[in-house]
Design a protein around this motif. Structure first.
Motif, PDB file in Angstrom:
ATOM      1  N   THR A  15       0.832  -1.205   0.000  1.00 34.70           N
ATOM      2  CA  THR A  15       0.000   0.000   0.000  1.00 34.70           C
ATOM      3  C   THR A  15       0.865   1.252   0.000  1.00 34.70           C
ATOM      4  O   THR A  15       0.612   2.205  -0.751  1.00 34.70           O
ATOM      5  CB  THR A  15      -0.932   0.006   1.230  1.00 34.70           C
ATOM      6  N   ASN A  16       1.900   1.262   0.837  1.00 31.72           N
ATOM      7  CA  ASN A  16       2.782   2.428   0.918  1.00 31.72           C
ATOM      8  C   ASN A  16       3.588   2.627  -0.358  1.00 31.72           C
ATOM      9  O   ASN A  16       4.034   3.746  -0.646  1.00 31.72           O
ATOM     10  CB  ASN A  16       3.741   2.289   2.103  1.00 31.72           C
ATOM     11  N   ASP A  17       3.759   1.551  -1.120  1.00 30.07           N
ATOM     12  CA  ASP A  17       4.581   1.612  -2.324  1.00 30.07           C
ATOM     13  C   ASP A  17       3.783   2.044  -3.551  1.00 30.07           C
ATOM     14  O   ASP A  17       4.351   2.194  -4.630  1.00 30.07           O
ATOM     15  CB  ASP A  17       5.220   0.229  -2.574  1.00 30.07           C
ATOM     16  N   ARG A  18       2.474   2.227  -3.385  1.00 26.83           N
ATOM     17  CA  ARG A  18       1.613   2.543  -4.538  1.00 26.83           C
ATOM     18  C   ARG A  18       0.895   3.868  -4.357  1.00 26.83           C
ATOM     19  O   ARG A  18       0.737   4.369  -3.254  1.00 26.83           O
ATOM     20  CB  ARG A  18       0.581   1.427  -4.745  1.00 26.83           C
ATOM     21  N   GLY A  19       0.432   4.385  -5.478  1.00 27.14           N
ATOM     22  CA  GLY A  19      -0.357   5.604  -5.464  1.00 27.14           C
ATOM     23  C   GLY A  19      -1.452   5.537  -6.512  1.00 27.14           C
ATOM     24  O   GLY A  19      -1.465   4.646  -7.367  1.00 27.14           O
ATOM     25  N   GLY A  20      -2.381   6.466  -6.457  1.00 30.75           N
ATOM     26  CA  GLY A  20      -3.424   6.560  -7.459  1.00 30.75           C
ATOM     27  C   GLY A  20      -4.306   5.332  -7.536  1.00 30.75           C
ATOM     28  O   GLY A  20      -4.654   4.720  -6.523  1.00 30.75           O
ATOM     29  N   GLU A  21      -4.673   4.944  -8.765  1.00 26.62           N
ATOM     30  CA  GLU A  21      -5.590   3.826  -8.965  1.00 26.62           C
ATOM     31  C   GLU A  21      -4.978   2.504  -8.527  1.00 26.62           C
ATOM     32  O   GLU A  21      -5.694   1.617  -8.064  1.00 26.62           O
ATOM     33  CB  GLU A  21      -6.005   3.751 -10.436  1.00 26.62           C
ATOM     34  N   ARG A  22      -3.678   2.348  -8.677  1.00 30.01           N
ATOM     35  CA  ARG A  22      -3.037   1.091  -8.247  1.00 30.01           C
ATOM     36  C   ARG A  22      -3.205   0.898  -6.739  1.00 30.01           C
ATOM     37  O   ARG A  22      -3.444  -0.215  -6.275  1.00 30.01           O
ATOM     38  CB  ARG A  22      -1.560   1.098  -8.630  1.00 30.01           C
ATOM     39  N   ARG A  23      -3.093   1.985  -5.997  1.00 22.44           N
ATOM     40  CA  ARG A  23      -3.282   1.890  -4.545  1.00 22.44           C
ATOM     41  C   ARG A  23      -4.759   1.650  -4.223  1.00 22.44           C
ATOM     42  O   ARG A  23      -5.103   0.817  -3.373  1.00 22.44           O
ATOM     43  CB  ARG A  23      -2.808   3.176  -3.870  1.00 22.44           C
ATOM     44  N   GLY A  24      -5.641   2.367  -4.929  1.00 18.37           N
ATOM     45  CA  GLY A  24      -7.066   2.176  -4.704  1.00 18.37           C
ATOM     46  C   GLY A  24      -7.521   0.770  -5.033  1.00 18.37           C
ATOM     47  O   GLY A  24      -8.349   0.192  -4.316  1.00 18.37           O
ATOM     48  N   ARG A  25      -6.991   0.217  -6.101  1.00 14.58           N
ATOM     49  CA  ARG A  25      -7.355  -1.142  -6.488  1.00 14.58           C
ATOM     50  C   ARG A  25      -6.928  -2.149  -5.423  1.00 14.58           C
ATOM     51  O   ARG A  25      -7.657  -3.099  -5.120  1.00 14.58           O
ATOM     52  CB  ARG A  25      -6.713  -1.487  -7.830  1.00 14.58           C
ATOM     53  N   LEU A  26      -5.753  -1.948  -4.846  1.00 18.16           N
ATOM     54  CA  LEU A  26      -5.293  -2.843  -3.787  1.00 18.16           C
ATOM     55  C   LEU A  26      -6.218  -2.775  -2.579  1.00 18.16           C
ATOM     56  O   LEU A  26      -6.605  -3.804  -2.019  1.00 18.16           O
ATOM     57  CB  LEU A  26      -3.864  -2.477  -3.383  1.00 18.16           C
ATOM     58  N   HIS A  53       2.927 -10.281  -5.210  1.00 22.46           N
ATOM     59  CA  HIS A  53       2.411  -8.923  -5.378  1.00 22.46           C
ATOM     60  C   HIS A  53       0.894  -8.975  -5.518  1.00 22.46           C
ATOM     61  O   HIS A  53       0.371  -9.554  -6.478  1.00 22.46           O
ATOM     62  CB  HIS A  53       3.028  -8.274  -6.618  1.00 22.46           C
ATOM     63  N   PRO A  54       0.142  -8.363  -4.589  1.00 24.47           N
ATOM     64  CA  PRO A  54      -1.322  -8.394  -4.672  1.00 24.47           C
ATOM     65  C   PRO A  54      -1.848  -7.357  -5.659  1.00 24.47           C
ATOM     66  O   PRO A  54      -1.257  -6.283  -5.834  1.00 24.47           O
ATOM     67  CB  PRO A  54      -1.740  -8.043  -3.237  1.00 24.47           C
ATOM     68  N   GLU A  55      -2.969  -7.689  -6.311  1.00 25.68           N
ATOM     69  CA  GLU A  55      -3.615  -6.768  -7.251  1.00 25.68           C
ATOM     70  C   GLU A  55      -2.564  -6.151  -8.179  1.00 25.68           C
ATOM     71  O   GLU A  55      -2.336  -4.953  -8.215  1.00 25.68           O
ATOM     72  CB  GLU A  55      -4.389  -5.692  -6.500  1.00 25.68           C
ATOM     73  N   TYR A  56      -1.965  -7.018  -8.978  1.00 25.26           N
ATOM     74  CA  TYR A  56      -0.845  -6.628  -9.832  1.00 25.26           C
ATOM     75  C   TYR A  56      -1.354  -6.186 -11.200  1.00 25.26           C
ATOM     76  O   TYR A  56      -2.101  -6.910 -11.872  1.00 25.26           O
ATOM     77  CB  TYR A  56       0.122  -7.806  -9.983  1.00 25.26           C
ATOM     78  N   GLU A  57      -0.936  -5.011 -11.624  1.00 22.93           N
ATOM     79  CA  GLU A  57      -1.439  -4.436 -12.870  1.00 22.93           C
ATOM     80  C   GLU A  57      -0.734  -5.029 -14.087  1.00 22.93           C
ATOM     81  O   GLU A  57       0.494  -5.109 -14.142  1.00 22.93           O
ATOM     82  CB  GLU A  57      -1.248  -2.925 -12.864  1.00 22.93           C
ATOM     83  N   VAL A  58      -1.527  -5.459 -15.071  1.00 19.58           N
ATOM     84  CA  VAL A  58      -1.025  -5.923 -16.362  1.00 19.58           C
ATOM     85  C   VAL A  58      -1.850  -5.235 -17.446  1.00 19.58           C
ATOM     86  O   VAL A  58      -2.848  -4.576 -17.164  1.00 19.58           O
ATOM     87  CB  VAL A  58      -1.135  -7.462 -16.504  1.00 19.58           C
ATOM     88  N   TYR A  59      -1.446  -5.405 -18.700  1.00 15.91           N
ATOM     89  CA  TYR A  59      -2.140  -4.759 -19.811  1.00 15.91           C
ATOM     90  C   TYR A  59      -2.505  -5.799 -20.869  1.00 15.91           C
ATOM     91  O   TYR A  59      -1.757  -6.736 -21.113  1.00 15.91           O
ATOM     92  CB  TYR A  59      -1.269  -3.674 -20.437  1.00 15.91           C
ATOM     93  N   ASP A  60      -3.683  -5.591 -21.498  1.00 13.23           N
ATOM     94  CA  ASP A  60      -4.083  -6.498 -22.569  1.00 13.23           C
ATOM     95  C   ASP A  60      -3.532  -5.995 -23.895  1.00 13.23           C
ATOM     96  O   ASP A  60      -2.722  -5.063 -23.944  1.00 13.23           O
ATOM     97  CB  ASP A  60      -5.605  -6.671 -22.590  1.00 13.23           C
ATOM     98  N   TRP A  61      -3.961  -6.623 -24.985  1.00 17.14           N
ATOM     99  CA  TRP A  61      -3.415  -6.305 -26.301  1.00 17.14           C
ATOM    100  C   TRP A  61      -3.799  -4.901 -26.769  1.00 17.14           C
ATOM    101  O   TRP A  61      -3.174  -4.358 -27.673  1.00 17.14           O
ATOM    102  CB  TRP A  61      -3.899  -7.337 -27.320  1.00 17.14           C
ATOM    103  N   ASN A  62      -4.790  -4.281 -26.131  1.00 14.51           N
ATOM    104  CA  ASN A  62      -5.178  -2.908 -26.449  1.00 14.51           C
ATOM    105  C   ASN A  62      -4.620  -1.904 -25.444  1.00 14.51           C
ATOM    106  O   ASN A  62      -5.054  -0.759 -25.403  1.00 14.51           O
ATOM    107  CB  ASN A  62      -6.704  -2.784 -26.485  1.00 14.51           C
ATOM    108  N   ARG A  63      -3.674  -2.364 -24.614  1.00 17.58           N
ATOM    109  CA  ARG A  63      -3.085  -1.551 -23.550  1.00 17.58           C
ATOM    110  C   ARG A  63      -4.123  -1.143 -22.511  1.00 17.58           C
ATOM    111  O   ARG A  63      -3.988  -0.122 -21.830  1.00 17.58           O
ATOM    112  CB  ARG A  63      -2.396  -0.296 -24.121  1.00 17.58           C
ATOM    113  N   LYS A  64      -5.144  -1.967 -22.364  1.00 18.00           N
ATOM    114  CA  LYS A  64      -6.151  -1.741 -21.330  1.00 18.00           C
ATOM    115  C   LYS A  64      -5.651  -2.349 -20.029  1.00 18.00           C
ATOM    116  O   LYS A  64      -5.222  -3.496 -19.981  1.00 18.00           O
ATOM    117  CB  LYS A  64      -7.473  -2.389 -21.738  1.00 18.00           C
ATOM    118  N   SER A  65      -5.729  -1.562 -18.961  1.00 19.67           N
ATOM    119  CA  SER A  65      -5.220  -2.000 -17.665  1.00 19.67           C
ATOM    120  C   SER A  65      -6.126  -3.064 -17.054  1.00 19.67           C
ATOM    121  O   SER A  65      -7.351  -2.931 -17.052  1.00 19.67           O
ATOM    122  CB  SER A  65      -5.120  -0.799 -16.719  1.00 19.67           C
TER     123      SER A  65
END
Length: 223
Positions: A15-26, A53-65
């Motif tokens: 949580t402390n290592d994240r910000g914005g939507e990545r933190r909110g998603r966690l 790593h919990p709630e880890y962000e990846v991207y699809d083929w359209n660069r959708k998070s």
């Protein structure tokens, strides 16, 4: 360290290592099912949450998070995505378009080098021993290293280790010769090497070693 303390430290660090939507998603996404997976499945095997790593962000083929429930990223460069699937949210309430997208996303990530592991919430809650067995089967060949020299396992050694897991019983030199199409002397040498590195354990019969069992492996054995 007990699980509750380790889990609290785990969440605080990420949580402390994240910000914005990545933190909110966690904060929104790491809920009961995800914690139960760690408590019932992951922790009994490894007693560590390192490289997870919990709630880890990846991207699809359209660069959708998109977010995986967990990413396991050991130091050897392997990438595992772990999903805790509830029947209600992942199947019953999924329309055809979302179902197709979920399959395509997994295929795309596989093509990008991810190994995706899915566990049902029912199994995590009611049959965690099945999840532990499958998880260790999937991870074992990628967690092993040569403890003595820190060198990567040779390809044949990896094949023997995978074979030992697949058999679900103690492995014999004959099993190795039959499946890998190598001679008996080479098969025994491979088994002895894995045993010396602590990845399998010899089982004596009439004071002679005839079988080998797979050892439990932990994240501190990652190469």
């Amino acid at each position: 360290m007990e699980f509750e303390q380790a889990h609290g430290n785990f969440l605080e660090m990420h949580t402390n290592d994240r910000g914005g939507e990545r933190r909110g998603r966690l904060l929104r996404g790491h809920n009961y099912a995800e914690k139960l997976f760690l408590q019932n499945v992951w922790w009994p095997l490894f007693e560590s949450l390192e490289h997870l790593h919990p709630e880890y962000e990846v991207y699809d083929w359209n660069r959708k998070s998109q977010f995986l429930d967990f990413a396991f990223l050991p130091l050897n460069g392997a990438r595992f995505g772990i999903e805790c699937d509830g029947y209600q949210s992942h199947i019953k309430d999924m329309d055809r378009e979302r179902f197709s997208y979920a399959l395509n996303r997994d295929t795309f990530l596989t093509g990008m080098g991810w190994r995706l592991l899915h566990f049902s919430f029912d199994d995590i809650q009611q049959r965690p021993e099945v999840c532990r067995m499958l998880l260790q089967l999937a991870l074992a060949p990628y967690l092993a290293r040569n403890r003595a020299g820190g060198e990567h396992l040779l390809s044949k050694e990896k094949e023997v280790l995978r074979l030992a897991w697949q058999l679900g019983r103690p492995v014999r030199p004959k099993d190795v010769t039959d499946n890998l199409q190598i001679n008996f002397r080479t098969a025994r040498k491979l088994l002895v090497t894995l045993s010396d590195n602590g990845l399998i354990k010899p089982v004596a019969s009439n004071e002679r070693v005839r079988y080998y069992e797979v050892s439990s492996m932990r994240p501190d054995q990652i190469w």
